[in-house]
Design a protein around this motif. Structure first.
Motif, PDB file in Angstrom:
ATOM      1  N   PRO A 167      11.677  44.975  66.001  1.00 12.22           N
ATOM      2  CA  PRO A 167      11.573  46.057  65.014  1.00 12.22           C
ATOM      3  C   PRO A 167      10.968  47.297  65.665  1.00 12.22           C
ATOM      4  CG  PRO A 167       9.932  44.350  64.591  1.00 12.22           C
ATOM      5  CD  PRO A 167      10.821  43.826  65.676  1.00 12.22           C
ATOM      6  N   GLU A 168      11.254  48.442  65.042  1.00 11.15           N
ATOM      7  CA  GLU A 168      10.830  49.729  65.594  1.00 11.15           C
ATOM      8  C   GLU A 168       9.312  49.780  65.805  1.00 11.15           C
ATOM      9  OE1 GLU A 168      11.932  52.921  63.040  1.00 11.15           O
ATOM     10  OE2 GLU A 168      12.531  54.231  64.678  1.00 11.15           O
ATOM     11  N   GLY A 169       8.566  49.117  64.901  1.00 13.41           N
ATOM     12  CA  GLY A 169       7.106  49.154  64.998  1.00 13.41           C
ATOM     13  C   GLY A 169       6.577  48.466  66.249  1.00 13.41           C
ATOM     14  N   ASP A 170       7.393  47.589  66.851  1.00 14.32           N
ATOM     15  CA  ASP A 170       6.958  46.909  68.073  1.00 14.32           C
ATOM     16  C   ASP A 170       7.378  47.656  69.335  1.00 14.32           C
ATOM     17  OD1 ASP A 170       5.694  44.879  66.743  1.00 14.32           O
ATOM     18  OD2 ASP A 170       7.402  43.498  66.826  1.00 14.32           O
ATOM     19  N   VAL A 171       8.234  48.645  69.207  1.00 18.49           N
ATOM     20  CA  VAL A 171       8.671  49.372  70.410  1.00 18.49           C
ATOM     21  C   VAL A 171       8.094  50.787  70.441  1.00 18.49           C
ATOM     22  CG1 VAL A 171      10.839  48.064  70.381  1.00 18.49           C
ATOM     23  CG2 VAL A 171      10.809  50.395  69.468  1.00 18.49           C
ATOM     24  N   ALA A 172       7.518  51.220  69.317  1.00 17.60           N
ATOM     25  CA  ALA A 172       7.142  52.634  69.179  1.00 17.60           C
ATOM     26  C   ALA A 172       6.170  53.087  70.262  1.00 17.60           C
ATOM     27  CB  ALA A 172       6.542  52.876  67.788  1.00 17.60           C
ATOM     28  N   GLU A 173       5.141  52.272  70.552  1.00 22.67           N
ATOM     29  CA  GLU A 173       4.108  52.711  71.476  1.00 22.67           C
ATOM     30  C   GLU A 173       4.680  52.866  72.898  1.00 22.67           C
ATOM     31  OE1 GLU A 173       0.599  50.306  71.220  1.00 22.67           O
ATOM     32  OE2 GLU A 173      -0.252  51.238  73.027  1.00 22.67           O
ATOM     33  N   LEU A 220       7.810  53.255  73.716  1.00 26.72           N
ATOM     34  CA  LEU A 220       8.791  54.345  73.693  1.00 26.72           C
ATOM     35  C   LEU A 220       8.090  55.694  73.806  1.00 26.72           C
ATOM     36  CD1 LEU A 220      11.890  54.888  73.148  1.00 26.72           C
ATOM     37  CD2 LEU A 220      11.218  55.308  70.785  1.00 26.72           C
ATOM     38  N   SER A 259      14.703  56.707  68.492  1.00 25.97           N
ATOM     39  CA  SER A 259      14.850  55.285  68.185  1.00 25.97           C
ATOM     40  C   SER A 259      15.511  55.127  66.831  1.00 25.97           C
ATOM     41  CB  SER A 259      13.491  54.586  68.198  1.00 25.97           C
ATOM     42  OG  SER A 259      12.697  55.057  67.140  1.00 25.97           O
ATOM     43  N   ALA A 261       8.513  58.539  76.629  1.00 30.64           N
ATOM     44  CA  ALA A 261       8.855  59.914  76.229  1.00 30.64           C
ATOM     45  C   ALA A 261       7.884  60.915  76.848  1.00 30.64           C
ATOM     46  CB  ALA A 261       8.840  60.034  74.702  1.00 30.64           C
TER      47      ALA A 261
END
Lengths: 242, 242
Positions: free
Chosen positions: A182-188, A190, A204, A194
């Motif tokens: 899920p996006e919440g697990d890749v956000a940091e 990513l 994302s 960036a």
């Protein structure tokens, strides 16, 4: 590496009423990206002259190019030609070269052009014609506003003729990294990548499948080697390096 | 028979770059038509705060409702909440009820909410939450601006919860008359019927098939009996009366 900026106006009650799902925006977006022209904004407006005039005048000064779709047919609700003319403060009228282009698509030429069809040869003063290889009735450009048909097959053919004549920039490079998290697990992670590549754009896009949530991470930018490096950094960070 | 007027803002670089074909506009258009809410305008803008603020402020004063799609996830490019807050001149912050809604979708509740996920509980001051039965992270309404997720499955679920709570007007009635004639051959008759039914809206939508050109003539209006009469008038005029 300057890339021209563009906007689109989709004209049509049928889109806003939910009757028809627009296809032209997605098609144009892909063609412009490949041509190195940045599509920055799209407006969908009704078949209402004032709405079209306002949108044309708001966008033609703000962007290098404005592309429109819809409302140039033969019926009473096709009001794009006069609306664009009004936006530019010029008259619209039937022109010989537009008549010729239209007549060439009928078995008896001009004899087949009833009053309704003649409407399709009306263009604003000073317009340049855009070829319509499907049904003859031309589109047209006034300054930086490019007016095309709404029927997707015709719109696409007009775009294919028009866009190569515009000066684009370098195509935008992009890579997609897909992961079943899920996006919440890749956000940091990513966000860290960036920050390490400030000249790139990292987005994302979460999705939902029957087996759970996932995320497409998209890296975009001018320099192909940087895009590849950032995408690889994401793969390494998530243990899916190729 | 007043019908509220609405606009939509689709927020997302991925639509403008051609990577993704938007599905939310068509879905919302259909739901609003059934609910008796007139969708009058749509804008597609990039993940750029200033573009979102300008669009929100241009549309929220001009329409009864504004619906947005996209940009409320956990990553750095999800900037819709702070952009809408800025448009209204209020702060955005994490709120307890939003945290609860979010935490309820994780096995360990609040313990599963890392810093990125906490972003999804940020809402502008004074917002009312919109339920997200798919993944927990709520949407929200500030005054007449309704902010929803971009993932179609989540967007649709939020719309399903939100729209029935809005006051709509009577649903718009419509009938479609399909004919295998090019638009130029139906325009005059169509225009005559349109003039005979000034309270209705008659549109024509040409199509291209391998066997030639055809036209869908669509009659729309408030009164079902008038819509039926106008559609029948078209069928009689073209010799396809049922």
């Amino acid at each position: 590496m300057a890339r021209p900026a563009a906007a689109m106006i989709v004209i049509g009650d049928e889109i806003l009423s939910g009757r028809t799902r627009d296809a032209n925006m997605h098609h144009l977006a892909g063609v412009l990206a490949a041509a190195g022209i940045d599509l920055r904004e799209v407006r969908v407006v009704a078949d209402v002259k004032q709405q079209i005039v306002v949108a044309v005048n708001a966008l033609r000064g703000a962007y290098d190019h404005v592309f429109t779709s819809g409302g140039i047919g033969p019926t009473h609700d096709d009001i794009t030609a006069e609306s664009v003319a009004e936006a530019f403060g010029v008259a619209a009228g039937i022109r010989e070269d537009a008549l010729d282009a239209l007549a060439a698509h009928y078995p008896n030429g001009r004899d087949d052009l009833n009053e309704s069809r003649l409407r399709m040869a009306r263009v604003p003063e000073g317009a340049r014609l855009i070829k319509n290889p499907v049904s003859g009735a031309p589109g047209f450009s006034v300054e930086n506003v490019h007016v095309m048909a709404g029927v997707p097959k015709i719109f696409n053919a007009m775009v294919a003729g028009l866009v190569p004549e515009l000066n684009g920039g370098p195509p935008i490079m992009s890579e997609n990294v897909r992961i079943n998290l899920p996006e919440g697990d890749v956000a940091e992670t990513l966000c860290g990548v960036a920050e390490a590549y400030p000249e790139l754009s990292l987005g994302s896009y979460p999705f939902v499948t029957p087996s759970g949530f996932g995320t497409n991470m998209v890296v975009r930018g001018d320099a192909g080697d940087q895009v590849a490096a950032a995408a690889q950094a994401l793969r390494v960070a998530f243990g899916i390096a190729q």
